[in-house]
Design a protein around this motif. Structure first.
Motif, PDB file in Angstrom:
ATOM      1  N   GLY A 153       0.693  -1.893  -0.791  1.00  0.00           N
ATOM      2  CA  GLY A 153       0.300  -0.061  -0.055  1.00  0.00           C
ATOM      3  C   GLY A 153       0.538   1.434   0.308  1.00  0.00           C
ATOM      4  N   GLN A 154       2.314   1.345   0.709  1.00  0.00           N
ATOM      5  CA  GLN A 154       3.218   2.376   0.727  1.00  0.00           C
ATOM      6  C   GLN A 154       3.920   1.937  -0.456  1.00  0.00           C
ATOM      7  N   LYS A 155       3.835   1.440  -1.170  1.00  0.00           N
ATOM      8  CA  LYS A 155       4.091   1.845  -2.492  1.00  0.00           C
ATOM      9  C   LYS A 155       3.009   2.303  -3.585  1.00  0.00           C
ATOM     10  N   GLN A 156       2.311   1.627  -3.247  1.00  0.00           N
ATOM     11  CA  GLN A 156       0.728   2.135  -3.995  1.00  0.00           C
ATOM     12  C   GLN A 156       0.985   3.870  -4.041  1.00  0.00           C
ATOM     13  N   ARG A 157       0.408   4.124  -2.891  1.00  0.00           N
ATOM     14  CA  ARG A 157       0.789   5.801  -2.254  1.00  0.00           C
ATOM     15  C   ARG A 157       1.456   6.694  -3.362  1.00  0.00           C
ATOM     16  N   ILE A 158       3.048   6.044  -2.857  1.00  0.00           N
ATOM     17  CA  ILE A 158       4.203   6.458  -3.130  1.00  0.00           C
ATOM     18  C   ILE A 158       4.312   6.679  -5.251  1.00  0.00           C
ATOM     19  N   SER A 159       3.622   5.809  -5.125  1.00  0.00           N
ATOM     20  CA  SER A 159       3.994   5.736  -7.008  1.00  0.00           C
ATOM     21  C   SER A 159       2.286   7.050  -7.329  1.00  0.00           C
ATOM     22  N   ASP A 180      -5.965  -0.563   2.719  1.00  0.00           N
ATOM     23  CA  ASP A 180      -7.409  -0.842   2.854  1.00  0.00           C
ATOM     24  C   ASP A 180      -8.390   0.132   2.292  1.00  0.00           C
ATOM     25  N   MET A 181      -9.544  -0.620   2.579  1.00  0.00           N
ATOM     26  CA  MET A 181     -10.963   0.549   2.598  1.00  0.00           C
ATOM     27  C   MET A 181     -11.180   1.868   2.988  1.00  0.00           C
ATOM     28  N   GLU A 182     -10.665   2.096   3.772  1.00  0.00           N
ATOM     29  CA  GLU A 182     -11.037   3.735   4.207  1.00  0.00           C
ATOM     30  C   GLU A 182     -10.287   4.555   3.711  1.00  0.00           C
ATOM     31  N   THR A 183      -8.525   4.321   3.594  1.00  0.00           N
ATOM     32  CA  THR A 183      -7.757   5.031   2.897  1.00  0.00           C
ATOM     33  C   THR A 183      -8.179   5.188   1.932  1.00  0.00           C
ATOM     34  N   ALA A 184      -7.913   3.959   0.509  1.00  0.00           N
ATOM     35  CA  ALA A 184      -8.587   3.674  -0.352  1.00  0.00           C
ATOM     36  C   ALA A 184      -9.509   4.396  -0.730  1.00  0.00           C
ATOM     37  N   GLY A 185     -10.412   4.924  -0.104  1.00  0.00           N
ATOM     38  CA  GLY A 185     -12.072   6.044  -0.153  1.00  0.00           C
ATOM     39  C   GLY A 185     -11.541   6.757  -0.378  1.00  0.00           C
ATOM     40  N   THR A 186     -10.205   7.632   0.635  1.00  0.00           N
ATOM     41  CA  THR A 186     -10.090   8.657   0.629  1.00  0.00           C
ATOM     42  C   THR A 186      -9.285   9.302  -0.468  1.00  0.00           C
ATOM     43  N   VAL A 187      -8.573   8.682  -0.576  1.00  0.00           N
ATOM     44  CA  VAL A 187      -7.988   8.982  -1.567  1.00  0.00           C
ATOM     45  C   VAL A 187      -8.706   9.130  -2.768  1.00  0.00           C
ATOM     46  N   GLN A 188      -9.102   8.014  -2.431  1.00  0.00           N
ATOM     47  CA  GLN A 188     -10.717   7.976  -4.626  1.00  0.00           C
ATOM     48  C   GLN A 188     -10.967   9.592  -4.260  1.00  0.00           C
ATOM     49  N   GLN A 189     -11.022   9.812  -2.830  1.00  0.00           N
ATOM     50  CA  GLN A 189     -12.483  11.069  -2.386  1.00  0.00           C
ATOM     51  C   GLN A 189     -11.087  12.510  -3.537  1.00  0.00           C
ATOM     52  N   ARG A 230     -12.487  -2.709  -8.264  1.00  0.00           N
ATOM     53  CA  ARG A 230     -13.345  -3.176  -7.019  1.00  0.00           C
ATOM     54  C   ARG A 230     -14.040  -1.750  -7.688  1.00  0.00           C
ATOM     55  N   ILE A 231     -15.605  -2.112  -7.493  1.00  0.00           N
ATOM     56  CA  ILE A 231     -16.304  -1.635  -7.416  1.00  0.00           C
ATOM     57  C   ILE A 231     -16.576   0.353  -6.576  1.00  0.00           C
ATOM     58  N   SER A 232     -16.090   0.156  -5.845  1.00  0.00           N
ATOM     59  CA  SER A 232     -15.650   1.193  -4.914  1.00  0.00           C
ATOM     60  C   SER A 232     -14.657   2.500  -4.975  1.00  0.00           C
ATOM     61  N   SER A 233     -14.003   1.993  -6.610  1.00  0.00           N
ATOM     62  CA  SER A 233     -12.900   2.067  -7.023  1.00  0.00           C
ATOM     63  C   SER A 233     -13.517   3.738  -8.498  1.00  0.00           C
ATOM     64  N   VAL A 234     -14.963   3.027  -8.912  1.00  0.00           N
ATOM     65  CA  VAL A 234     -15.458   3.509 -10.155  1.00  0.00           C
ATOM     66  C   VAL A 234     -16.783   4.196  -9.726  1.00  0.00           C
ATOM     67  N   SER A 235     -17.279   3.512  -8.695  1.00  0.00           N
ATOM     68  CA  SER A 235     -18.430   4.216  -8.154  1.00  0.00           C
ATOM     69  C   SER A 235     -18.782   5.087  -8.739  1.00  0.00           C
ATOM     70  N   GLN A 236     -17.901   6.517  -8.873  1.00  0.00           N
ATOM     71  CA  GLN A 236     -17.876   8.051  -8.712  1.00  0.00           C
ATOM     72  C   GLN A 236     -18.063   8.331  -9.269  1.00  0.00           C
ATOM     73  N   ALA A 237     -17.844   7.174 -10.872  1.00  0.00           N
ATOM     74  CA  ALA A 237     -17.302   7.921 -11.923  1.00  0.00           C
ATOM     75  C   ALA A 237     -18.516   8.004 -13.223  1.00  0.00           C
ATOM     76  N   ASP A 238     -18.039   9.609 -14.022  1.00  0.00           N
ATOM     77  CA  ASP A 238     -18.772  10.003 -14.674  1.00  0.00           C
ATOM     78  C   ASP A 238     -19.290   8.887 -15.293  1.00  0.00           C
ATOM     79  N   GLU A 239     -19.261   8.056 -16.180  1.00  0.00           N
ATOM     80  CA  GLU A 239     -19.568   6.745 -16.796  1.00  0.00           C
ATOM     81  C   GLU A 239     -18.216   5.890 -16.526  1.00  0.00           C
ATOM     82  N   ILE A 240     -18.651   5.009 -16.688  1.00  0.00           N
ATOM     83  CA  ILE A 240     -18.044   3.768 -16.614  1.00  0.00           C
ATOM     84  C   ILE A 240     -18.366   2.341 -17.594  1.00  0.00           C
ATOM     85  N   ILE A 241     -17.322   1.586 -18.264  1.00  0.00           N
ATOM     86  CA  ILE A 241     -17.515   0.582 -18.837  1.00  0.00           C
ATOM     87  C   ILE A 241     -16.923  -0.534 -18.626  1.00  0.00           C
TER      88      ILE A 241
END
Length: 583
Positions: free
Chosen positions: A486-492, A514-523, A539-550
């Motif tokens: 997770g730390q590597k992904q956040r630095i990336s 983790d779900m909480e950190t991912a939610g904060t990053v997505q926001q 994860r659906i949570s990663s794209v649920s707020q997108a204007d369009e999903i394919i």
């Protein structure tokens, strides 16, 4: 079966080396000048010895002894100085050729497409850049110098010997063809050995590099014994091929030494007879023997030099193969820099079928400026390929991709990639500090400390980075050793945010969070209203707020819409929702 045709080296490879040699012409000029001085002094020395024998020892003329001894000392000092300057000049010239060739090879590899590196392992490329270029260094420096020096010295010495006694000169003259024949046979046989050695060395380097880079994976699967056996097998093969090369050398090199020593013995015996019959003086025999002795080392080195020439020719062929590889993604002659004003991304009926295998088919969508597109699908459905095509790592086979209405095939690749920040699935860091890794990209000179901190905050990485031993100056390895996934992904992600590009692509960038950190990053990145975003996720949570999903399936878009619309359809997206969250 007929004999295998020997592979020839492209003349362009020699012209390339010649161009780098021309740049160091002044070093070669100094080298040849000092070489000429060294050879001249080497020819002069036996003449002084001849005078000492004939005039001082036999003629008992002690008056000239001091003068001759001083001349002999000066000749020795001159040879030492000339030899030093000669070797330094040629070594510097060869190192400059190697530097230029290595830079050109690395530059060429940097331009190659992603597909090239999928078919060439890192170990082989490293062997070409290091070992093979080193052999070119030798042949354009010290080794090449010895070859030229031995030829010129042999010619000059043979001329001096002929002036003393033409009949006696026939002995070394008859020896040279035997030595030359043996050297040619040695070169022909050892050339094949070096091809095999070079290939095995590349494999050995590749296995070592992969095991060192993937040490955690090896340990995790308890594969140490297997990897040791694999390395040992290649090492034994490498050793066996070197032994085979040594056998070839041992078969022919003693013959060269035998011919040269026999020649010296015959010179002394026949020359002694000539002295007895007063055909030549004792001093002339001494000088002749010195001359004969001085061409022994070129004869004995001929096998080794042939060995080195064969290895450098084989290395040059390997390097030339890399230079002959051409990138498939190139700028159009009329390409212009990409002008991004809004950041709109459009795919129009895009298809991609490498090697005849359909990966994407009829992909069409538009992401308006500041909007977010979510891309989902099963593994292998073509999600990452969309990123690769947008970055022009590969060329589309059908349709076109537009950025602000500009076909990306009509703009320069450099300007396109400067406008798109990508967080890839496979996180890779350079062996620098976190600060240096964050500053990679076109805006490095314009990135303030505040912008780096903002990028870390957006990626939820600022807190744990501050707790590292040296904070943002902590050095991390290429695989982020010491950091969690997770730390590597956040630095990336922070690295991508720091570029402040108008288009942002996240390829499964929060899978290790983790779900909480991912939610904060997505926001946080959904609040980037001026940035066009493409989010690839499972994860659906990663794209649920997108204007369009394919939704992709086997390279085709099978569903599209907003989160609510796709749930209402109760298709694949709905099934994924059920699998992740239940009814």
């Amino acid at each position: 079966m007929g004999k295998q045709k020997k592979e020839r080296t492209n003349p362009e490879s020699y012209r390339r080396i010649g161009r780098y040699m021309k740049k160091g012409w002044y070093l070669y000029l100094m080298g040849f000048a000092t070489m000429g001085s060294l050879i001249w002094l080497g020819v002069l020395g036996p003449r002084i010895i001849q005078q000492i024998i004939d005039d001082v020892i036999i003629g008992e003329n002690l008056e000239v002894l001091t003068h001759l001894l001083i001349c002999l000392v000066l000749v020795g000092a001159g040879k030492a100085l000339s030899g030093y300057l000669k070797e330094v000049s040629f070594d510097l010239a060869g190192s400059k050729v190697a530097k230029g060739l290595r830079n050109a090879l690395f530059h060429h590899l940097q331009k190659m497409d992603v597909g090239f590196f999928e078919h060439n392992n890192v170990g082989e490329l490293m062997a070409r850049i290091n070992d093979d270029v080193e052999r070119i260094w030798g042949i354009t420096g010290f080794i090449g110098m010895l070859i030229v020096e031995s030829v010129i010295q042999t010619i000059c010495v043979m001329f001096c010997m002929a002036r003393i006694n033409p009949l006696l000169t026939l002995i070394p003259l008859c020896t040279l063809p035997l030595v030359g024949y043996t050297a040619v046979r040695l070169e022909n046989q050892i050339d094949k050995s070096y091809d095999k050695i070079s290939e095995t060395n590349a494999e050995l380097t590749s296995v070592a590099q992969q095991n060192i880079s993937g040490v955690r994976t090896v340990r995790a699967f308890a594969r140490e014994a297997y990897e040791m056996r694999k390395f040992r097998r290649l090492n034994e093969q490498y050793c066996a091929e070197n032994i085979n090369r040594s056998r070839v050398t041992a078969k022919w090199e003693p013959n060269i030494s035998f011919y040269s020593r026999t020649m010296l013995v015959l010179v002394i015996v026949v020359g002694g007879i000539c002295v007895m019959y007063e055909k030549i003086t004792l001093g002339e025999l001494g000088a002749f023997t010195e001359y004969a002795n001085s061409i022994i080392w070129p004869m004995e080195c001929l096998g080794w030099l042939s060995n080195e020439v064969a290895s450098s020719i084989a290395s040059n062929r390997k390097i030339q193969k890399l230079f002959e590889a051409q990138e498939t993604v190139v700028d159009d002659p009329q390409a212009v820099p990409l002008q991004v004003t809004e950041g709109q991304v459009t795919f129009e009926h895009v298809g991609f079928a490498p090697d005849g295998q359909q990966v994407l088919e009829d992909i069409s969508f538009t992401v308006k400026p500041g909007q977010t597109l979510g891309i989902m699908g099963l593994t292998g459905s073509g999600k990452t390929t969309i990123v690769n095509l947008l970055e022009r790592f590969y060329e589309t086979d059908q349709g076109r991709i537009l950025v602000d209405g500009q076909d990306i095939r009509q703009v320069t690749v450099h300007s396109l990639r400067q406008s798109v920040a990508v967080v890839m699935q496979d996180v890779f860091f350079f062996f620098f500090s976190i600060r240096e890794n964050l500053r990679m990209g076109r805006r490095r000179k314009h990135q303030s400390e505040r912008q780096l901190q903002d990028a870390l905050q957006t990626a939820c990485a600022a807190d744990f980075v501050e707790k590292l031993p040296d904070g943002v100056d902590t050095v991390i390895g290429e695989r982020g050793v010491g950091l969690s996934g997770g730390q590597k992904q956040r630095i990336s992600m922070a690295r991508a945010f720091a570029h402040q590009c108008p288009i942002l692509v996240l390829d499964d960038a929060t899978s290790a969070l983790d779900m909480e950190t991912a939610g904060t990053v997505q926001q946080n990145f959904h609040q980037m209203k001026q940035v066009t975003k493409l989010i690839i996720a499972h994860r659906i949570s990663s794209v649920s707020q997108a204007d369009e999903i394919i939704i992709l399936d086997q390279g085709r878009i099978v569903e599209r819409g907003t989160h609510a619309e796709l749930l209402a359809k109760q298709g694949q997206y709905y099934q994924t929702w059920v699998a992740q969250y239940g009814e």
